[in-house]
Design a protein around this motif. Structure first.
Motif, PDB file in Angstrom:
ATOM      1  N   LEU A  10       0.786  -1.222   0.000  1.00  0.00           N
ATOM      2  CA  LEU A  10       0.000   0.000   0.000  1.00  0.00           C
ATOM      3  C   LEU A  10       0.826   1.284   0.000  1.00  0.00           C
ATOM      4  O   LEU A  10       0.272   2.369   0.066  1.00  0.00           O
ATOM      5  CB  LEU A  10      -0.987  -0.010   1.171  1.00  0.00           C
ATOM      6  CG  LEU A  10      -2.084  -1.067   1.016  1.00  0.00           C
ATOM      7  CD1 LEU A  10      -2.967  -1.094   2.249  1.00  0.00           C
ATOM      8  CD2 LEU A  10      -2.912  -0.814  -0.227  1.00  0.00           C
ATOM      9  N   HIS A  11       2.132   1.195  -0.105  1.00  0.00           N
ATOM     10  CA  HIS A  11       2.958   2.389  -0.299  1.00  0.00           C
ATOM     11  C   HIS A  11       2.703   2.904  -1.715  1.00  0.00           C
ATOM     12  O   HIS A  11       2.638   2.108  -2.658  1.00  0.00           O
ATOM     13  CB  HIS A  11       4.437   2.040  -0.112  1.00  0.00           C
ATOM     14  CG  HIS A  11       5.338   3.212  -0.196  1.00  0.00           C
ATOM     15  ND1 HIS A  11       5.715   3.755  -1.396  1.00  0.00           N
ATOM     16  CD2 HIS A  11       5.906   3.969   0.777  1.00  0.00           C
ATOM     17  CE1 HIS A  11       6.499   4.788  -1.167  1.00  0.00           C
ATOM     18  NE2 HIS A  11       6.624   4.944   0.134  1.00  0.00           N
ATOM     19  N   PRO A  12       2.539   4.216  -1.906  1.00  0.00           N
ATOM     20  CA  PRO A  12       2.169   4.734  -3.234  1.00  0.00           C
ATOM     21  C   PRO A  12       3.114   4.320  -4.367  1.00  0.00           C
ATOM     22  O   PRO A  12       2.647   3.954  -5.450  1.00  0.00           O
ATOM     23  CB  PRO A  12       2.188   6.251  -3.050  1.00  0.00           C
ATOM     24  CG  PRO A  12       2.052   6.480  -1.594  1.00  0.00           C
ATOM     25  CD  PRO A  12       2.619   5.270  -0.903  1.00  0.00           C
ATOM     26  N   THR A  97      -5.707   2.627   5.181  1.00  0.00           N
ATOM     27  CA  THR A  97      -4.470   3.045   4.529  1.00  0.00           C
ATOM     28  C   THR A  97      -4.727   3.349   3.058  1.00  0.00           C
ATOM     29  O   THR A  97      -4.253   4.353   2.522  1.00  0.00           O
ATOM     30  CB  THR A  97      -3.390   1.952   4.666  1.00  0.00           C
ATOM     31  OG1 THR A  97      -3.191   1.678   6.046  1.00  0.00           O
ATOM     32  CG2 THR A  97      -2.081   2.370   4.024  1.00  0.00           C
ATOM     33  N   PHE A  98      -5.493   2.494   2.394  1.00  0.00           N
ATOM     34  CA  PHE A  98      -5.861   2.715   0.998  1.00  0.00           C
ATOM     35  C   PHE A  98      -6.594   4.043   0.839  1.00  0.00           C
ATOM     36  O   PHE A  98      -6.278   4.852  -0.023  1.00  0.00           O
ATOM     37  CB  PHE A  98      -6.731   1.548   0.514  1.00  0.00           C
ATOM     38  CG  PHE A  98      -7.361   1.755  -0.835  1.00  0.00           C
ATOM     39  CD1 PHE A  98      -6.621   1.625  -1.990  1.00  0.00           C
ATOM     40  CD2 PHE A  98      -8.703   2.089  -0.933  1.00  0.00           C
ATOM     41  CE1 PHE A  98      -7.204   1.817  -3.240  1.00  0.00           C
ATOM     42  CE2 PHE A  98      -9.297   2.276  -2.169  1.00  0.00           C
ATOM     43  CZ  PHE A  98      -8.539   2.147  -3.328  1.00  0.00           C
ATOM     44  N   THR A 100      -6.573   6.629   2.854  1.00  0.00           N
ATOM     45  CA  THR A 100      -5.670   7.731   3.173  1.00  0.00           C
ATOM     46  C   THR A 100      -4.792   8.075   1.981  1.00  0.00           C
ATOM     47  O   THR A 100      -4.600   9.246   1.644  1.00  0.00           O
ATOM     48  CB  THR A 100      -4.799   7.369   4.401  1.00  0.00           C
ATOM     49  OG1 THR A 100      -5.657   7.066   5.499  1.00  0.00           O
ATOM     50  CG2 THR A 100      -3.861   8.495   4.771  1.00  0.00           C
ATOM     51  N   GLN A 101      -4.281   7.064   1.300  1.00  0.00           N
ATOM     52  CA  GLN A 101      -3.463   7.320   0.110  1.00  0.00           C
ATOM     53  C   GLN A 101      -4.302   7.931  -0.998  1.00  0.00           C
ATOM     54  O   GLN A 101      -3.843   8.824  -1.718  1.00  0.00           O
ATOM     55  CB  GLN A 101      -2.793   6.035  -0.364  1.00  0.00           C
ATOM     56  CG  GLN A 101      -1.691   5.594   0.561  1.00  0.00           C
ATOM     57  CD  GLN A 101      -1.010   4.345   0.077  1.00  0.00           C
ATOM     58  OE1 GLN A 101      -1.287   3.835  -1.001  1.00  0.00           O
ATOM     59  NE2 GLN A 101      -0.101   3.844   0.875  1.00  0.00           N
ATOM     60  N   GLY A 104      -4.695  11.495  -0.204  1.00  0.00           N
ATOM     61  CA  GLY A 104      -3.445  12.205  -0.491  1.00  0.00           C
ATOM     62  C   GLY A 104      -3.293  12.501  -1.969  1.00  0.00           C
ATOM     63  O   GLY A 104      -2.861  13.596  -2.351  1.00  0.00           O
ATOM     64  N   THR A 105      -3.663  11.549  -2.805  1.00  0.00           N
ATOM     65  CA  THR A 105      -3.605  11.753  -4.256  1.00  0.00           C
ATOM     66  C   THR A 105      -4.563  12.860  -4.671  1.00  0.00           C
ATOM     67  O   THR A 105      -4.227  13.724  -5.485  1.00  0.00           O
ATOM     68  CB  THR A 105      -3.950  10.439  -4.993  1.00  0.00           C
ATOM     69  OG1 THR A 105      -3.017   9.433  -4.610  1.00  0.00           O
ATOM     70  CG2 THR A 105      -3.902  10.623  -6.503  1.00  0.00           C
ATOM     71  N   GLN A 108      -3.231  16.241  -3.539  1.00  0.00           N
ATOM     72  CA  GLN A 108      -2.138  16.642  -4.435  1.00  0.00           C
ATOM     73  C   GLN A 108      -2.713  17.206  -5.733  1.00  0.00           C
ATOM     74  O   GLN A 108      -2.248  18.225  -6.235  1.00  0.00           O
ATOM     75  CB  GLN A 108      -1.237  15.442  -4.709  1.00  0.00           C
ATOM     76  CG  GLN A 108      -0.001  15.759  -5.499  1.00  0.00           C
ATOM     77  CD  GLN A 108       0.888  14.528  -5.674  1.00  0.00           C
ATOM     78  OE1 GLN A 108       0.452  13.391  -5.482  1.00  0.00           O
ATOM     79  NE2 GLN A 108       2.122  14.752  -6.042  1.00  0.00           N
ATOM     80  N   ASN A 162      -5.909   8.059 -12.265  1.00  0.00           N
ATOM     81  CA  ASN A 162      -6.099   6.996 -11.291  1.00  0.00           C
ATOM     82  C   ASN A 162      -7.581   6.678 -11.200  1.00  0.00           C
ATOM     83  O   ASN A 162      -8.401   7.577 -11.048  1.00  0.00           O
ATOM     84  CB  ASN A 162      -5.598   7.449  -9.916  1.00  0.00           C
ATOM     85  CG  ASN A 162      -4.103   7.681  -9.921  1.00  0.00           C
ATOM     86  OD1 ASN A 162      -3.342   6.750 -10.105  1.00  0.00           O
ATOM     87  ND2 ASN A 162      -3.693   8.913  -9.739  1.00  0.00           N
TER      88      ASN A 162
END
Length: 172
Positions: A10-12, A97-98, A100-101, A104-105, A108, A162
């Motif tokens: 799950l790290h981008p 976590t998914f 949250t990412q 973040g996307t 951004q 995405n």
């Protein structure tokens, strides 16, 4: 699959590496780098090594190139079959976590000169009533269309986009 290996995905950057290898693709680090132009070379190699050490990707070919060895990577096919072995709380943590990412996307994106209409941005919940057969047919059609679009190579005319999907059935 253990929870830590699942969380590692799950790290981008690692998620993007994995996405570049889906559908049985075999790619060199250079080819992956062309898909992930925003990722520095050293960072890419560090994440490739982490994914390989975790047993999530593998080297399927080695090509001698100018006194060195160029590795060709592919995904190992065991990830999805082992997701059922982690607990409810671990699934919730991975889902958080998914999300949250994903947030973040989106944040951004909003920090740029954004135009939701021009860029085709949307988010919604589409509630449907489907039999299991109808759902499987819909899922297969969506999977086919997404896989076709993922085959597109990067170019100046193509903007990376995405598409995140979440399917959650309601229980009666």
């Amino acid at each position: 699959m253990d929870f830590d290996r699942t969380k590692l995905i799950l790290h981008p950057v690692r998620m993007k590496i994995i996405q570049s290898l889906v559908n049985g693709r075999h790619r060199t680090a250079f080819e992956i780098m062309n898909h992930l132009k925003e990722v520095p070379q050293a960072t890419l190699y560090r994440h490739l090594n982490k994914l390989q050490e975790a047993g999530l990707i593998e080297v399927v070919q080695e090509n001698p190139v100018r006194g060195t060895v160029e590795k060709v990577y592919s995904l190992k096919q065991t990830f999805h079959t082992q997701l059922g072995t982690i607990s409810k709380d671990q699934h919730l943590e991975l889902f958080f976590t998914f999300l949250t990412q994903l947030m973040g996307t989106y944040e951004q994106y909003l920090s740029t000169d954004f135009d939701l209409v021009r860029d085709g941005v949307s988010y919604r919940v589409a509630r449907m009533h489907l039999t299991d057969e109808e759902f499987m047919e819909l899922a297969e059609n969506i999977r086919r269309l997404i896989n076709e679009a993922m085959e597109n190579e990067p170019s100046d005319e193509r903007m990376p986009r995405n598409l995140a999907t979440i399917v959650i059935p309601e229980k009666n």
